[in-house]
Every structure is written in structure tokens, then in C-alpha cells.
Enzyme design. Structure first.
Site, short mmCIF file in Angstrom:
data_model
loop_
_atom_site.label_atom_id
_atom_site.label_comp_id
_atom_site.label_asym_id
_atom_site.label_seq_id
_atom_site.Cartn_x
_atom_site.Cartn_y
_atom_site.Cartn_z
N ARG A 111 -4.50 10.39 3.61
CA ARG A 111 -3.38 11.30 3.84
C ARG A 111 -2.32 11.19 2.76
NH1 ARG A 111 0.12 14.11 7.43
NH2 ARG A 111 2.21 13.66 6.73
N LYS B 23 0.84 -1.21 0.00
CA LYS B 23 0.00 0.00 0.00
C LYS B 23 0.88 1.25 0.00
CE LYS B 23 -1.68 1.81 3.99
NZ LYS B 23 -1.43 3.25 4.08
N ASN B 24 1.87 1.26 0.89
CA ASN B 24 2.65 2.48 1.06
C ASN B 24 3.59 2.75 -0.11
OD1 ASN B 24 1.35 2.93 3.40
ND2 ASN B 24 3.06 2.40 4.76
N ASP C 239 4.07 0.72 12.17
CA ASP C 239 2.83 0.08 11.70
C ASP C 239 2.62 -1.29 12.37
OD1 ASP C 239 2.06 1.53 8.72
OD2 ASP C 239 4.01 1.87 9.61
N ASP D 249 -5.23 8.46 8.82
CA ASP D 249 -5.37 7.80 10.12
C ASP D 249 -5.32 8.79 11.27
OD1 ASP D 249 -5.43 5.29 9.06
OD2 ASP D 249 -3.27 4.98 9.24
C1 UD1 Z 1 4.35 6.64 6.10
C2 UD1 Z 1 3.40 5.48 5.97
C3 UD1 Z 1 2.91 5.03 7.35
C4 UD1 Z 1 4.11 4.73 8.23
C5 UD1 Z 1 5.06 5.92 8.25
C6 UD1 Z 1 6.33 5.65 9.03
C7 UD1 Z 1 2.33 5.91 3.86
C8 UD1 Z 1 1.08 6.20 3.13
N1 UD1 Z 1 2.25 5.89 5.17
O1 UD1 Z 1 3.62 7.73 6.65
O2 UD1 Z 1 2.14 3.84 7.19
O3 UD1 Z 1 3.66 4.48 9.55
O4 UD1 Z 1 5.45 6.27 6.92
O5 UD1 Z 1 6.96 4.51 8.56
O6 UD1 Z 1 3.36 5.64 3.26
N2 UD1 Z 1 6.53 14.46 10.34
C9 UD1 Z 1 6.62 15.80 10.62
N3 UD1 Z 1 6.69 16.68 9.59
C10 UD1 Z 1 6.66 16.29 8.30
C11 UD1 Z 1 6.54 14.91 8.01
C12 UD1 Z 1 6.49 14.01 9.06
O7 UD1 Z 1 6.64 16.19 11.79
O8 UD1 Z 1 6.71 17.14 7.39
C13 UD1 Z 1 6.44 13.51 11.46
C14 UD1 Z 1 5.11 12.82 11.53
O9 UD1 Z 1 4.17 13.57 12.25
C15 UD1 Z 1 5.47 11.53 12.24
C16 UD1 Z 1 6.89 11.25 11.72
O10 UD1 Z 1 7.38 12.48 11.23
O11 UD1 Z 1 5.52 11.73 13.62
C17 UD1 Z 1 6.97 10.18 10.64
O12 UD1 Z 1 6.22 10.57 9.54
P1 UD1 Z 1 6.53 10.05 8.05
O13 UD1 Z 1 7.75 9.21 8.06
O14 UD1 Z 1 6.49 11.23 7.14
O15 UD1 Z 1 5.29 9.11 7.77
P2 UD1 Z 1 4.23 9.22 6.60
O16 UD1 Z 1 4.91 9.41 5.29
O17 UD1 Z 1 3.12 10.13 6.98
#
Ligand code: UD1
Length: 427
Positions: free
Chosen positions: A95, A25-26, A308, A119
């Protein structure tokens, strides 16, 4: 919107048999967004049949693309100039829609993307995406619930140092940089296998990328990309979910299509819990004979233990021998589902981003509610080892990430079913 359903889980099941894992999915959601980078028809294979793929297809159609879904594949036909506005009604369901920001900005010079939903597992800021694009010359504003990014004269390569190896921010900057002028370096980049998958596809499209899968990704911008055909990397989270399911239920599951090299830490933890893990040519087999031992886990970006899988390891420890400490370092609100586990009789105490779990021999079936995709899977497995019946409301959360979850569990011998949820309120 899909009907509101719950999953009925009779306790006392043991998972036994085979499952097959398809694409991640990701990864696939980002591959679909990456298709926007080239005019013409890109074909993706090993596409899982999950709700999030449908939502992303709707978003691409809204942007002027034509998506066709066939069993296991998606064709995305992208016009010469795609639309540039992703509206709230489409984005709020997913998202991952934020991943169209980079491709739209670099293709059209302006992107308007509604601030996403997704989520309910934490604040999930976008500051790192924004800072990265600004380093490349974009101006970004937030107005009326939209992020508006502009780069009229095109983006310029730059060195982007991420404060945190965010998966999403790495993907946004990577997808924006492949058509930018000159060289981009992404430092402290995320190293997930899904990033490598996107980089592989972009390279097949003609992009020049080095270092994907390491902390430093280098991109040399090119003037245009061509459509391609690409098979999505197998879903290591779905594969690991079934691996935990085998251990939790003291079962024996052969997970075909799983790539063991992407599952190092989960498989190590399962071995420490007492499972017999065998890597086979076409996947991984996990067998657990007695009661699992409790295992400590700290979630971290890849190659650390995936956030996850945290609900799955909590479900394992809830019925494990002994006590364990789980530390959540990635999403601050990912312990939200623990209250539902406690309704099933689990002994769990939360203190900030730590959860102390004392194992119990059996849990006790009850109605519970899934709050996100992975919490839903963890609750279903917990229900399988509870006395009596459990119902897991919010089945649509599970459908967002697990293709045919109920059918797969039935194939493994669990008598689970779906039914309308009489107590559901629209979400
Ligand atoms: C992706 C995955 C999700 C997984 C996560 C971490 C998808 C669709 N989702 O989510 O299933 O759990 O990676 O492996 O691929 N953050 C910030 N600022 C930003 C970006 C992120 O503060 O600009 C923080 C987030 O709030 C979170 C952390 O960084 O606490 C990790 O986020 P990130 O690695 O970006 O996860 P996603 O891409 O949202």
C-alpha cells in the site's frame, strides 16, 4: 513471490538478551519514494532487510530508477525524467506505493498509480491524499483501477487542512509541495517521527520546510532538489514490539538502537503493567518479573498510542492479571486477528471498535494465521506463552515489517523456527 511458510512456536519461552533495531519500515519506504524528487544517486542507510523494501525497490526500478541493495543500505539512482506509471502487479503488494504519487506528479506533471493493496486492516481511503493534491491544482481521476493525477503546468502552493492527521496524506502533500510554486501549509498534519525523518531528508536535498513534527507544516517550494545520503530513523514499532515481547514472556530484553523519546506511551503502558523500564544510552531495557497487570489502551495518531502496537497490547492483556478495554480509533478492521487470539484460548469480546480482554494465566497452543504484519508478531508472542506448540501461518506478513524476526527471537532464547506451510493456499 516468497515461499508460503509458517512459524513454529513452542510454548513456555522467556525472552532474554539483546536485539538491535534498524531503520523504520514506515520511514524508509517513503524516503525511497522521496529520492524520486532529485535526479542522481541518493543513498539510504540503516535500511531494514524486509520484504517491503524489496517491493519498493522493484517499483522504483519499474519507474526507470536503478536501485542497488547492500547490507543495511540502498542506493537509488533516479533518471532525469522518471516513468510515471506504477502498475497494479507492483502496487498491490504494498500500500505504501501510493507514496510515489506526490513525487511523480510534481516531477513529471502526470502520475498513474494503481489503487493499492497492502494490509487487510480496513478500508484505508485515499480521499485526503486526493483532496490535498487537488487544492494544489492537480486534477485527479480514477479509471480502470488507476488513480490518474495531472498537473501539466506544475503544482501551486496552497493551504491544505486535513480532516484527519493521516500519515500517508501528510507525506503525499509534503512530497508534492517541495517542488511546487510558492508556499504550502499543511494543517492538522500527522506528527509521527517518520514525518520528521522525511522532512529532514528533504531539507538535506534543499527543500525549505518548517514545523515537521507539529500539526502545522510549512513548505516554501524550490525549483530543484539534489540527491543526498540519509540514515533512516530507528523503528519505534519494532522496538516497542520487542519491549512488549519482554513483558508478555516475563523476560528481560535490551533493545539497542531504540529511541525512547519516540516510545513514550508504549513504555508508560508497560510500566503500568508492572515492567521495569530503563532508558540507556544506546536503547531501552524492559524487564518483567511477575504476571503483567492488564492495561487499558486507546489508539490514536502520534503521540497517541500507535495502532500498530494494538495486537501486542492485546497479547499482553490476554495473559495479564485482570481485565482491560482496548479502543481502536485508527483502522476499523484491525481487530480481525482477534479470532486467531481466541483460538489460542484468549478471552476477548469485541463490540464495535472496543475489545474487552480478560486475562488468563496461560494460553493454549494452536495453529493460527497472521492477517497482517503486527498481528503476526502478536500471535507469535502469544504462542510463546501458550501451553504446547503454536504455528503461525502467513509468515510472509511478518517478513514485510520485521527483519530476521525468527533469528532475533532465537537470539533471545526462544526455540522458534520456520517451515513450509502444508495447508497454505496462495494469497
Ligand atoms: C501509516 C503506516 C501504518 C500505520 C498508520 C497509522 C505506513 C506504510 N503505514 O499508514 O503502519 O498504522 O500510518 O499510524 O507508513 N484515511 C482516510 N483517507 C485518506 C487517508 C487515510 O480515510 O486519504 C484513514 C485510513 O483509512 C485510516 C486512517 O485514516 O483509517 C489513518 O490512515 P493513515 O494515517 O493515512 O495511515 P497510512 O499512511 O495508511
Amino acid at each position: 513471490m516468497p515461499p508460503v511458510e509458517r512459524i513454529r512456536v513452542p510454548g513456555g519461552a522467556r525472552l532474554d538478551g539483546e536485539v538491535r533495531v534498524t531503520g523504520a519500515k514506515n520511514s524508509v519506504l517513503k524516503l525511497m519514494a522521496a529520492a524520486l524528487l532529485a535526479e542522481g544517486t541518493t543513498v539510504l542507510d540503516e535500511v531494514p532487510d524486509i520484504l517491503d523494501v524489496r517491493y519498493m525497490a522493484d517499483l522504483l526500478d519499474h519507474l526507470g530508477c536503478k536501485t542497488e541493495r547492500m547490507p543495511g543500505s540502498v542506493r537509488v539512482t533516479v533518471p532525469a525524467v522518471p516513468g510515471n506509471e506504477a502498475e497494479y502487479e507492483l502496487v498491490r503488494r504494498l500500500r505504501a506505493s501510493i507514496c510515489v504519487l506526490g513525487p511523480l506528479l510534481t516531477r513529471t506533471g502526470e502520475a498513474r498509480v494503481a489503487l493499492p493493496g497492502g494490509d487487510a486492516i480496513g478500508s484505508r481511503g485515499l480521499d485526503l491524499h486526493i483532496a490535498g493534491l487537488e487544492r494544489m491544482g492537480a486534477t485527479i481521476e480514477s479509471e480502470h483501477g488507476f488513480l490518474i493525477a495531472r498537473a501539466r503546468g506544475g503544482l501551486t502552493g496552497a493551504t491544505v487542512v486535513l480532516d484527519f492527521p493521516s500519515v500517508g496524506a501528510t507525506e503525499t502533500v509534503l512530497m508534492a509541495s517541495v517542488l511546487a510554486e510558492g508556499r504550502t501549509v499543511i494543517d492538522n498534519a500527522a506528527r509521527e517521527p517518520e514525518i520528521v525523518d522525511i522532512a529532514d531528508m528533504l531539507q538535506q536535498m534543499g527543500a525549505k520546510i518548517g514545523g515537521a513534527g507539529t500539526s502545522t507544516i510549512e513548505v516554501e517550494g524550490v525549483s530543484a532538489l539534489a540527491p543526498t545520503r540519509h540514515a533512516t530513523v530507528p523503528d519505534r514499532i519494532v522496538a516497542s514490539t520487542f519491549a512488549f515481547g519482554a513483558a508478555i514472556t516475563r523476560g528481560d530484553v535490551h533493545i539497542r538502537g531504540a529511541r525512547a523519546e519516540h516510545m513514550d506511551l508504549p513504555l508508560e503502558k508497560l510500566t503500568a503493567a508492572g515492567a521495569d523500564v530503563t532508558v540507556e544510552d544506546d536503547g531501552v531495557r524492559v524487564r518483567m518479573d511477575g504476571r503483567p497487570h492488564a492495561v487499558d489502551v486507546v489508539t490514536l495518531p502520534y503521540p497517541g498510542f500507535a495502532t500498530d502496537l494494538q495486537p501486542l497490547v492485546i497479547a499482553l492483556n490476554a495473559v495479564g492479571e485482570g481485565s482491560a478495554m482496548i479502543t481502536e480509533n485508527v483502522f476499523e478492521a484491525r481487530f480481525m486477528f482477534v479470532n486467531e487470539m481466541i483460538r489460542l484460548g484468549a478471552d476477548i469480546h469485541i463490540d464495535g471498535h472496543h475489545a474487552a480482554v480478560r486475562g488468563r494465566e496461560r494460553l493454549s497452543g494452536a495453529p493460527v494465521q497472521a492477517t497482517d504484519i503486527r498481528a503476526g508478531a502478536g500471535l507469535v508472542f502469544a504462542g510463546l506463552v501458550a501451553d504446547g506448540e503454536t504455528t503461525v501461518g502467513g509468515a510472509h506478513h511478518i517478513d514485510r515489517g520485521y527483519p530476521a524476526f525468527v533469528e532475533q527471537l532465537r537470539g533471545l532464547g526462544a526455540d522458534v523456527g520456520r517451515e513450509p506451510d502444508p495447508y497454505a493456499y496462495p494469497s
